[in-house]
Enzyme design. Structure first.
Site, PDB file in Angstrom:
ATOM      1  N   HIS A  22      -6.158   2.229   1.283  1.00  0.00           N
ATOM      2  CA  HIS A  22      -5.180   1.786   1.550  1.00  0.00           C
ATOM      3  C   HIS A  22      -4.092   2.277   0.784  1.00  0.00           C
ATOM      4  O   HIS A  22      -3.787   1.533  -0.467  1.00  0.00           O
ATOM      5  CB  HIS A  22      -5.012   0.114   1.334  1.00  0.00           C
ATOM      6  CG  HIS A  22      -3.718  -0.596   1.581  1.00  0.00           C
ATOM      7  ND1 HIS A  22      -2.992  -0.526   2.827  1.00  0.00           N
ATOM      8  CD2 HIS A  22      -3.048  -1.463   0.955  1.00  0.00           C
ATOM      9  CE1 HIS A  22      -1.974  -1.068   2.389  1.00  0.00           C
ATOM     10  NE2 HIS A  22      -1.776  -1.557   1.536  1.00  0.00           N
ATOM     11  N   ARG A  50       0.796  -0.847  11.799  1.00  0.00           N
ATOM     12  CA  ARG A  50       1.963   0.085  11.509  1.00  0.00           C
ATOM     13  C   ARG A  50       1.824   1.218  12.335  1.00  0.00           C
ATOM     14  O   ARG A  50       2.820   1.535  13.247  1.00  0.00           O
ATOM     15  CB  ARG A  50       2.142   0.637  10.355  1.00  0.00           C
ATOM     16  CG  ARG A  50       2.646  -0.644   9.244  1.00  0.00           C
ATOM     17  CD  ARG A  50       2.656  -0.117   7.611  1.00  0.00           C
ATOM     18  NE  ARG A  50       3.274  -1.282   6.955  1.00  0.00           N
ATOM     19  CZ  ARG A  50       2.895  -1.456   5.614  1.00  0.00           C
ATOM     20  NH1 ARG A  50       2.027  -0.650   4.831  1.00  0.00           N
ATOM     21  NH2 ARG A  50       3.518  -2.449   5.116  1.00  0.00           N
ATOM     22  N   ARG A  99      -0.169   2.562  -6.039  1.00  0.00           N
ATOM     23  CA  ARG A  99      -0.742   1.436  -5.878  1.00  0.00           C
ATOM     24  C   ARG A  99      -1.666   1.449  -7.030  1.00  0.00           C
ATOM     25  O   ARG A  99      -2.031   0.496  -7.696  1.00  0.00           O
ATOM     26  CB  ARG A  99      -1.667   1.213  -4.693  1.00  0.00           C
ATOM     27  CG  ARG A  99      -0.753   0.812  -3.379  1.00  0.00           C
ATOM     28  CD  ARG A  99      -1.212   0.613  -2.030  1.00  0.00           C
ATOM     29  NE  ARG A  99      -0.590   0.319  -1.086  1.00  0.00           N
ATOM     30  CZ  ARG A  99      -0.091   1.069  -0.251  1.00  0.00           C
ATOM     31  NH1 ARG A  99      -0.235   2.358  -0.501  1.00  0.00           N
ATOM     32  NH2 ARG A  99       0.713   0.652   0.657  1.00  0.00           N
ATOM     33  N   ILE A 136       3.931 -12.736  -0.544  1.00  0.00           N
ATOM     34  CA  ILE A 136       2.678 -12.785   0.313  1.00  0.00           C
ATOM     35  C   ILE A 136       2.235 -14.211   0.462  1.00  0.00           C
ATOM     36  O   ILE A 136       1.943 -14.742   1.470  1.00  0.00           O
ATOM     37  CB  ILE A 136       1.759 -11.921  -0.281  1.00  0.00           C
ATOM     38  CG1 ILE A 136       2.166 -10.231  -0.243  1.00  0.00           C
ATOM     39  CG2 ILE A 136       0.697 -11.808   0.916  1.00  0.00           C
ATOM     40  CD1 ILE A 136       2.889  -9.779   0.979  1.00  0.00           C
ATOM     41  N   GLY A 137       1.806 -14.650  -0.925  1.00  0.00           N
ATOM     42  CA  GLY A 137       1.246 -16.169  -0.772  1.00  0.00           C
ATOM     43  C   GLY A 137       2.175 -16.976   0.044  1.00  0.00           C
ATOM     44  O   GLY A 137       1.358 -17.656   0.897  1.00  0.00           O
ATOM     45  N   GLY A 154      -1.952 -17.359  -5.934  1.00  0.00           N
ATOM     46  CA  GLY A 154      -0.667 -16.428  -6.163  1.00  0.00           C
ATOM     47  C   GLY A 154       0.247 -17.169  -4.947  1.00  0.00           C
ATOM     48  O   GLY A 154       1.315 -16.257  -4.399  1.00  0.00           O
ATOM     49  N   ALA A 155       0.064 -18.536  -4.856  1.00  0.00           N
ATOM     50  CA  ALA A 155       1.022 -19.039  -3.906  1.00  0.00           C
ATOM     51  C   ALA A 155       2.349 -19.056  -3.809  1.00  0.00           C
ATOM     52  O   ALA A 155       3.004 -19.204  -2.919  1.00  0.00           O
ATOM     53  CB  ALA A 155       0.580 -20.428  -3.780  1.00  0.00           C
ATOM     54  N   GLY A 169       4.004 -16.414  -4.828  1.00  0.00           N
ATOM     55  CA  GLY A 169       4.482 -15.106  -4.539  1.00  0.00           C
ATOM     56  C   GLY A 169       4.951 -14.766  -3.184  1.00  0.00           C
ATOM     57  O   GLY A 169       4.839 -15.805  -2.171  1.00  0.00           O
TER      58      GLY A 169
HETATM   59  P1  NAP Z   1       4.780 -11.313  -5.902  1.00  0.00           P
HETATM   60  O1  NAP Z   1       5.906 -11.647  -4.947  1.00  0.00           O
HETATM   61  O2  NAP Z   1       5.295 -10.668  -7.132  1.00  0.00           O
HETATM   62  O3  NAP Z   1       3.893 -12.427  -6.073  1.00  0.00           O
HETATM   63  C1  NAP Z   1       2.633 -12.004  -6.999  1.00  0.00           C
HETATM   64  C2  NAP Z   1       2.186 -13.592  -7.573  1.00  0.00           C
HETATM   65  O4  NAP Z   1       1.155 -12.989  -8.404  1.00  0.00           O
HETATM   66  C3  NAP Z   1       3.088 -14.140  -8.418  1.00  0.00           C
HETATM   67  O5  NAP Z   1       4.006 -15.117  -7.779  1.00  0.00           O
HETATM   68  C4  NAP Z   1       2.333 -15.088  -9.442  1.00  0.00           C
HETATM   69  O6  NAP Z   1       1.778 -15.959  -8.517  1.00  0.00           O
HETATM   70  C5  NAP Z   1       1.044 -14.088  -9.462  1.00  0.00           C
HETATM   71  N1  NAP Z   1       0.979 -13.498 -10.694  1.00  0.00           N
HETATM   72  C6  NAP Z   1       1.907 -12.751 -11.285  1.00  0.00           C
HETATM   73  N2  NAP Z   1       1.585 -12.072 -12.680  1.00  0.00           N
HETATM   74  C7  NAP Z   1       0.280 -12.882 -12.790  1.00  0.00           C
HETATM   75  C8  NAP Z   1      -0.410 -12.787 -13.763  1.00  0.00           C
HETATM   76  N3  NAP Z   1      -0.390 -12.009 -14.996  1.00  0.00           N
HETATM   77  N4  NAP Z   1      -1.593 -13.827 -13.639  1.00  0.00           N
HETATM   78  C9  NAP Z   1      -1.869 -14.459 -12.846  1.00  0.00           C
HETATM   79  N5  NAP Z   1      -1.084 -14.533 -11.475  1.00  0.00           N
HETATM   80  C10 NAP Z   1       0.053 -13.432 -11.795  1.00  0.00           C
HETATM   81  O7  NAP Z   1       4.141 -10.175  -5.420  1.00  0.00           O
HETATM   82  P2  NAP Z   1       3.637 -10.024  -3.576  1.00  0.00           P
HETATM   83  O8  NAP Z   1       4.776  -9.120  -2.979  1.00  0.00           O
HETATM   84  O9  NAP Z   1       3.355 -11.307  -2.932  1.00  0.00           O
HETATM   85  O10 NAP Z   1       2.380  -9.266  -3.768  1.00  0.00           O
HETATM   86  C11 NAP Z   1       1.287  -9.573  -4.244  1.00  0.00           C
HETATM   87  C12 NAP Z   1       0.287  -8.386  -4.260  1.00  0.00           C
HETATM   88  O11 NAP Z   1      -0.236  -8.152  -3.205  1.00  0.00           O
HETATM   89  C13 NAP Z   1       0.585  -7.104  -5.039  1.00  0.00           C
HETATM   90  O12 NAP Z   1      -0.526  -6.565  -5.794  1.00  0.00           O
HETATM   91  C14 NAP Z   1       1.053  -6.245  -3.955  1.00  0.00           C
HETATM   92  O13 NAP Z   1       0.838  -5.122  -4.310  1.00  0.00           O
HETATM   93  C15 NAP Z   1      -0.171  -6.611  -2.825  1.00  0.00           C
HETATM   94  N6  NAP Z   1       0.356  -6.354  -1.661  1.00  0.00           N
HETATM   95  C16 NAP Z   1      -1.032  -5.875  -0.797  1.00  0.00           C
HETATM   96  C17 NAP Z   1      -0.816  -5.690   0.353  1.00  0.00           C
HETATM   97  C18 NAP Z   1      -1.898  -5.121   1.362  1.00  0.00           C
HETATM   98  O14 NAP Z   1      -2.019  -4.933   2.524  1.00  0.00           O
HETATM   99  N7  NAP Z   1      -3.228  -5.239   0.666  1.00  0.00           N
HETATM  100  C19 NAP Z   1       0.501  -5.899   1.204  1.00  0.00           C
HETATM  101  C20 NAP Z   1       1.400  -6.310   0.475  1.00  0.00           C
HETATM  102  C21 NAP Z   1       1.188  -6.517  -0.757  1.00  0.00           C
HETATM  103  P3  NAP Z   1       1.640 -17.658  -9.156  1.00  0.00           P
HETATM  104  O15 NAP Z   1       2.367 -17.957 -10.348  1.00  0.00           O
HETATM  105  O16 NAP Z   1       1.895 -18.451  -7.894  1.00  0.00           O
HETATM  106  O17 NAP Z   1       0.278 -17.759  -9.528  1.00  0.00           O
END
Ligand code: NAP
Length: 318
Positions: A178, A154, A91, A13-14, A8-9, A11
């Site tokens: 979470h 936090r 979530r 977070i990635g 998910g690089a 994105g």
């Molecule tokens: P984002 O910017 O939308 O990035 C998500 C990435 O997921 C996309 O860039 C894409 O990466 C991949 N993706 C999207 N749809 C997909 C699909 N159908 N199949 C495969 N890959 C797909 O989101 P983000 O802000 O980075 O957040 C990513 C996740 O982390 C979310 O679920 C968010 O809720 C979670 N999160 C968790 C925490 C925690 O503390 N656990 C904190 C913040 C966010 P590629 O196209 O590069 O593969």
């Protein structure tokens, strides 16, 4: 030579985790894995990062990839892929679409990086930790979810600002889900080594308001800037550095429980663990006050229900 992979690089977070880790200069190679449609974007991010890294003479290798073979020999594989939360979204609303991604990626991690540690970020992270555990077939000490470590950071910030003291003096922890059912463990919070309830100014603390502030912190950021990025990225890099350096720090991560904490079982939740280079060395059976224990049980009930709902849906669609 430490190699890790970020899925998910492209994105938010990635890419932020990749840059945060690269700047720390402790990892030899970071594979930035994405869907083919995002490959160009990832290549652009890498060029940009190399320019910044050269200012500090950092020679980390950043590899763009859409091929599972490139996961080979990764010590840690981070899954950040999935739809992020929009304002007001729970979530758990994301559970089923994200579980399909996590399931597919975890199966491939098991195939191509069978000795790795899987670190899950995709929300709802506690549910996704159980999905990744089942799909990978890994031992539970190698499947770890990030969530409550970020919530704990936090809470630390809020306490540090309230008491106007250095955040390093505050040891605190949020456990449970979470999400809405997170449990700030004020009974285990110390300030300068002094339990919070004995700390001189603690009577001025509005505990319900404090708890609400921690619970809504993520939503507030999302409502103002659309996503969280620096907080999660630094929290993830804390976990990765602890694993890679075998530091044995006590951090709060989501792990599959089998009765280790308050007898809770068959659900993944955030609890304090000792992290080492093999993943989770030990789960710490933390003691709680009665009200905290009740909230922890409620978190377990909620997450378990959602996990079973997601697992049943995945089975039906097989
Ligand atoms: P984002 O910017 O939308 O990035 C998500 C990435 O997921 C996309 O860039 C894409 O990466 C991949 N993706 C999207 N749809 C997909 C699909 N159908 N199949 C495969 N890959 C797909 O989101 P983000 O802000 O980075 O957040 C990513 C996740 O982390 C979310 O679920 C968010 O809720 C979670 N999160 C968790 C925490 C925690 O503390 N656990 C904190 C913040 C966010 P590629 O196209 O590069 O593969």
């Amino acid at each position: 030579m430490v190699k890790i992979t970020i899925m998910g690089a492209s994105g938010t977070i990635g890419k932020n985790v990749a840059f945060t880790l690269a700047k720390e200069d402790q990892i030899h190679e970071i594979v930035m894995f994405s869907r083919p449609t995002s490959n160009d974007r990832v290549k652009g991010e890498i060029r940009d990062m190399y320019d910044a890294l050269s200012a500090d003479n950092i020679d980390v290798i950043l590899t763009p990839s859409c091929e599972y073979e490139d996961l080979k020999d990764s010590a840690i594989v981070l899954i950040t892929s999935g739809t992020p939360r929009k304002e007001g979204m729970n979530r758990l609303d994301l559970a089923i679409p994200n579980a399909k991604i996590v399931e597919e990626y975890s199966k491939n991690i098991a195939k191509y990086a069978p000795d790795s540690i899987i670190l899950i970020v995709t929300n709802p992270v506690d549910v996704m930790t159980s999905i990744a555990l089942d799909a990978s077939g890994f031992d539970k000490h190698r499947v770890i979810g990030l969530g409550n470590h970020l919530d704990s950071l936090r809470l630390k910030t809020i306490l540090s600002k309230f008491f106007q003291i250095n955040s390093g003096e505050i040891h605190t922890r949020v456990i449970g889900e979470h999400g809405d059912h997170m449990v700030p463990l004020l009974s285990s919070t110390t300030i300068g080594g002094i339990p919070l309830k004995y700390y001189v100014e603690s009577t001025q603390l509005d505990v319900p308001a404090l708890v609400n502030e921690v619970r809504t912190a993520g939503n507030k950021i999302i409502s103002k800037k659309g996503a969280t990025e620096y907080g999660p990225s630094y929290a993830i890099s804390n976990l990765i550095a602890t694993i890679v350096n075998d530091s044995r720090k006590v951090l709060t991560v989501s792990t599959y429980l089998e009765g280790e904490v308050e007898g809770v079982y068959d659900v993944s939740l955030g609890v304090p663990v000792i992290l080492c280079k093999r993943g989770i060395k030990d789960i710490i059976p933390v003691r709680m006050e009665d009200d905290e224990r009740m909230e922890f049980f409620e978190a377990a009930r909620t997450v378990k229900k959602c996990t079973y709902k997601v697992k049943d849906t995945l089975k039906e669609e097989e």
